[in-house]
Write a protein that holds these residues in place. Structure first.
Motif, PDB file in Angstrom:
ATOM      1  N   GLY A 237      19.163  22.838  -5.856  1.00 34.75           N
ATOM      2  CA  GLY A 237      18.970  21.812  -4.846  1.00 34.75           C
ATOM      3  C   GLY A 237      17.559  21.249  -4.849  1.00 34.75           C
ATOM      4  O   GLY A 237      16.778  21.447  -5.793  1.00 34.75           O
ATOM      5  N   VAL A 238      17.217  20.547  -3.768  1.00 35.95           N
ATOM      6  CA  VAL A 238      15.892  19.935  -3.651  1.00 35.95           C
ATOM      7  C   VAL A 238      14.800  21.002  -3.668  1.00 35.95           C
ATOM      8  O   VAL A 238      13.712  20.792  -4.206  1.00 35.95           O
ATOM      9  CB  VAL A 238      15.803  19.100  -2.353  1.00 35.95           C
ATOM     10  N   GLY A 239      15.118  22.165  -3.100  1.00 35.10           N
ATOM     11  CA  GLY A 239      14.141  23.253  -3.096  1.00 35.10           C
ATOM     12  C   GLY A 239      13.751  23.677  -4.505  1.00 35.10           C
ATOM     13  O   GLY A 239      12.601  24.070  -4.739  1.00 35.10           O
ATOM     14  N   GLY A 240      14.689  23.602  -5.440  1.00 33.36           N
ATOM     15  CA  GLY A 240      14.370  23.933  -6.827  1.00 33.36           C
ATOM     16  C   GLY A 240      13.465  22.902  -7.458  1.00 33.36           C
ATOM     17  O   GLY A 240      12.523  23.242  -8.182  1.00 33.36           O
ATOM     18  N   LEU A 241      13.747  21.623  -7.201  1.00 31.25           N
ATOM     19  CA  LEU A 241      12.911  20.556  -7.750  1.00 31.25           C
ATOM     20  C   LEU A 241      11.494  20.596  -7.176  1.00 31.25           C
ATOM     21  O   LEU A 241      10.530  20.259  -7.865  1.00 31.25           O
ATOM     22  CB  LEU A 241      13.536  19.187  -7.445  1.00 31.25           C
TER      23      LEU A 241
ATOM     24  N   LEU B 142       2.479  15.507  -3.884  1.00 32.00           N
ATOM     25  CA  LEU B 142       3.702  15.369  -3.094  1.00 32.00           C
ATOM     26  C   LEU B 142       4.786  14.633  -3.873  1.00 32.00           C
ATOM     27  O   LEU B 142       5.970  14.922  -3.745  1.00 32.00           O
ATOM     28  CB  LEU B 142       3.402  14.609  -1.792  1.00 32.00           C
ATOM     29  N   PHE B 143       4.367  13.670  -4.718  1.00 33.06           N
ATOM     30  CA  PHE B 143       5.316  12.845  -5.462  1.00 33.06           C
ATOM     31  C   PHE B 143       5.638  13.407  -6.844  1.00 33.06           C
ATOM     32  O   PHE B 143       6.708  13.116  -7.385  1.00 33.06           O
ATOM     33  CB  PHE B 143       4.755  11.424  -5.614  1.00 33.06           C
ATOM     34  N   THR B 144       4.752  14.179  -7.434  1.00 29.07           N
ATOM     35  CA  THR B 144       4.897  14.549  -8.843  1.00 29.07           C
ATOM     36  C   THR B 144       5.268  16.011  -9.083  1.00 29.07           C
ATOM     37  O   THR B 144       5.463  16.415 -10.216  1.00 29.07           O
ATOM     38  CB  THR B 144       3.584  14.259  -9.598  1.00 29.07           C
TER      39      THR B 144
ATOM     40  N   ALA C  39       9.575  20.773 -14.020  1.00 33.22           N
ATOM     41  CA  ALA C  39      10.313  20.555 -15.268  1.00 33.22           C
ATOM     42  C   ALA C  39       9.468  20.866 -16.488  1.00 33.22           C
ATOM     43  O   ALA C  39       9.943  21.519 -17.435  1.00 33.22           O
ATOM     44  CB  ALA C  39      10.805  19.107 -15.326  1.00 33.22           C
ATOM     45  N   GLN C  40       8.195  20.449 -16.492  1.00 31.63           N
ATOM     46  CA  GLN C  40       7.381  20.698 -17.677  1.00 31.63           C
ATOM     47  C   GLN C  40       7.110  22.187 -17.859  1.00 31.63           C
ATOM     48  O   GLN C  40       7.052  22.684 -18.996  1.00 31.63           O
ATOM     49  CB  GLN C  40       6.077  19.911 -17.627  1.00 31.63           C
ATOM     50  N   THR C  41       6.951  22.928 -16.770  1.00 29.04           N
ATOM     51  CA  THR C  41       6.754  24.376 -16.886  1.00 29.04           C
ATOM     52  C   THR C  41       7.959  25.035 -17.534  1.00 29.04           C
ATOM     53  O   THR C  41       7.834  25.865 -18.442  1.00 29.04           O
ATOM     54  CB  THR C  41       6.501  24.988 -15.489  1.00 29.04           C
ATOM     55  N   ARG C  42       9.150  24.649 -17.111  1.00 28.51           N
ATOM     56  CA  ARG C  42      10.376  25.254 -17.652  1.00 28.51           C
ATOM     57  C   ARG C  42      10.613  24.864 -19.104  1.00 28.51           C
ATOM     58  O   ARG C  42      11.055  25.686 -19.914  1.00 28.51           O
ATOM     59  CB  ARG C  42      11.563  24.855 -16.769  1.00 28.51           C
ATOM     60  N   LEU C  43      10.301  23.630 -19.453  1.00 27.40           N
ATOM     61  CA  LEU C  43      10.489  23.195 -20.828  1.00 27.40           C
ATOM     62  C   LEU C  43       9.504  23.862 -21.781  1.00 27.40           C
ATOM     63  O   LEU C  43       9.834  24.140 -22.939  1.00 27.40           O
ATOM     64  CB  LEU C  43      10.342  21.668 -20.906  1.00 27.40           C
TER      65      LEU C  43
ATOM     66  N   THR D  17      13.837  16.177 -20.324  1.00 29.80           N
ATOM     67  CA  THR D  17      13.179  16.308 -19.027  1.00 29.80           C
ATOM     68  C   THR D  17      14.150  16.006 -17.892  1.00 29.80           C
ATOM     69  O   THR D  17      14.272  16.771 -16.928  1.00 29.80           O
ATOM     70  CB  THR D  17      11.987  15.340 -18.938  1.00 29.80           C
ATOM     71  N   ILE D  18      14.854  14.877 -18.003  1.00 36.04           N
ATOM     72  CA  ILE D  18      15.798  14.496 -16.953  1.00 36.04           C
ATOM     73  C   ILE D  18      16.921  15.513 -16.863  1.00 36.04           C
ATOM     74  O   ILE D  18      17.372  15.889 -15.772  1.00 36.04           O
ATOM     75  CB  ILE D  18      16.361  13.089 -17.206  1.00 36.04           C
ATOM     76  N   GLY D  19      17.378  16.006 -18.035  1.00 33.34           N
ATOM     77  CA  GLY D  19      18.421  17.026 -18.042  1.00 33.34           C
ATOM     78  C   GLY D  19      17.987  18.286 -17.322  1.00 33.34           C
ATOM     79  O   GLY D  19      18.765  18.906 -16.582  1.00 33.34           O
ATOM     80  N   CYS D  20      16.732  18.666 -17.519  1.00 38.02           N
ATOM     81  CA  CYS D  20      16.178  19.839 -16.846  1.00 38.02           C
ATOM     82  C   CYS D  20      16.153  19.629 -15.335  1.00 38.02           C
ATOM     83  O   CYS D  20      16.531  20.520 -14.562  1.00 38.02           O
ATOM     84  CB  CYS D  20      14.774  20.127 -17.371  1.00 38.02           C
ATOM     85  N   MET D  21      15.732  18.441 -14.916  1.00 44.52           N
ATOM     86  CA  MET D  21      15.647  18.162 -13.482  1.00 44.52           C
ATOM     87  C   MET D  21      17.029  18.094 -12.844  1.00 44.52           C
ATOM     88  O   MET D  21      17.238  18.606 -11.733  1.00 44.52           O
ATOM     89  CB  MET D  21      14.873  16.864 -13.262  1.00 44.52           C
ATOM     90  N   VAL D  22      17.978  17.485 -13.545  1.00 51.24           N
ATOM     91  CA  VAL D  22      19.342  17.407 -13.017  1.00 51.24           C
ATOM     92  C   VAL D  22      19.942  18.797 -12.898  1.00 51.24           C
ATOM     93  O   VAL D  22      20.568  19.150 -11.878  1.00 51.24           O
ATOM     94  CB  VAL D  22      20.219  16.510 -13.919  1.00 51.24           C
TER      95      VAL D  22
END
Length: 342
Positions: free
Chosen positions: A91-95, A49-51, A57-61, A79-84
């Motif tokens: 949106g949140v659904g993507g994250l 739920l938290f991770t 992000a790791q899958t996309r990178l 990593t942060i750039g990918c998440m942003v």
């Protein structure tokens, strides 16, 4: 006669308590297996739920600049750039993309991977002989990890495909064939056959076997060392510290096979079901070395750190917490048995 047999059984059970090491299940639960599997399943799902955003992000990178030279422009700088970027675009659904599938995957896979560890370890090391040596921990973890990867490969594959949808650099064909996991699963079975859900199983089994063995062996050893040195008392803090060390070792151990696995999971196939980029794991390794260089096997390692350290730490800490509660309840039950035996 029945009372004598009942008293004897209760006495045997009392002699088998407490467990040989802090955080372990009682022999009764460890040998039965099912209860430990359920605790492991619950702990891993809570951690996911938290991770899950770091997992996305790791899958996309790991997929970015596939088979391109190392100096090619990168869609994601970090990593942060990918998440942003993912948040801005989706949106949140993507994250949290694929969260429901991630919860199913974590609970199912760890039902076997972590849940079978104690029963397997008890088969090769008696609980009366003190802490198990590292090699036995490694063997038990290697076996439970391999079983979990073989059984749950379809969930790993589908999760990877769902999380890759919407990434920068994806081709139009990739996006056209995307969708939520039931749709992806139906299309794969229809076009490639049922066994297509087990593509990449070999490298997945290797990754899970080695990763589980390393995680549980290191976690057990660090926990034993902390308890024996009295640095921290057995409990939540011990679980967190030992799991964090194990997670760091795990991240660098499994990142290379993880990159290969993600590539195999997401490659397009021809009408005969053959991969258009790689014929298998060995071919993927060779092509990556030739075009992207050796460092390609550590793509996404930063995202893996962000995801793996909190995920493994929370998973093992939650499992430890659930086990201690189970032991507390078991102790209360045995206390009642003691009174009836006196």
């Amino acid at each position: 006669m029945h009372d004598e047999r009942g008293a004897s059984a209760r006495s045997d059970e009392l002699r088998a308590w407490p467990p040989p090491s802090p955080g372990a299940l009682s022999p009764r639960y460890a040998r039965d297996g099912l209860f430990g599997c359920l605790l492991s399943s619950t702990g891993a799902a809570l951690a996911a739920l938290f991770t899950n955003p770091f997992d996305v992000a790791q899958t996309r990178l790991k997929l970015q600049n596939e088979l391109l030279p190392p100096d090619a422009p990168r869609p994601y700088a970090s990593t942060i750039g990918c998440m942003v970027d993912t948040y801005r675009q989706q949106g949140v659904g993507g994250l949290q993309r694929g969260l429901s599938l991630s919860l199913v995957r974590e609970s199912s896979k760890n039902f076997f991977r972590l849940g079978l560890y104690d029963p397997l370890l008890l088969r090769i090391h008696s609980d009366t002989d003190g802490p198990a040596p590292t090699v036995k921990r490694f063997v038990a973890g290697f076996t439970s990890g391999g079983i979990s990867a073989l059984v749950c490969n379809p969930l790993d594959l589908l999760k990877s495909r769902v999380q890759a949808v919407g990434r920068r650099g994806a081709s139009a064909l990739d996006e056209a064939s995307a969708g939520e996991w039931p749709r992806i699963a139906r299309r794969m079975v229809r076009d490639e056959g049922l066994l297509s859900l087990w593509k990449g199983t070999g490298v997945s089994v290797l990754r899970s076997s080695v990763g589980t063995a390393v995680t549980l062996a290191v976690d057990g050893r660090v926990k034993d060392a902390l308890v024996s040195s009295s640095v921290v008392a057995p409990g939540f803090a011990t679980d967190m510290a030992a799991a964090a060390v194990a997670a760091i070792v795990l991240t660098y151990t499994i990142n290379p096979p993880d990159v290969v696995r993600v590539r195999l999971y997401n490659q397009r196939v021809d009408a005969a079901g053959r991969g258009l980029l790689y014929s298998g794991a060995a071919d993927c390794v060779v092509k990556m070395l030739r075009t992207e260089g050796a460092l390609a096997f550590f793509k996404g390692v930063g995202a893996s750190m962000y995801r793996t350290i909190p995920h493994v730490t929370l998973t093992l800490a939650f499992i430890g917490m659930l086990r201690r509660e189970a032991r507390r309840r078991e102790q209360a039950r045995l206390d009642r048995l003691t009174k009836t035996c006196v």
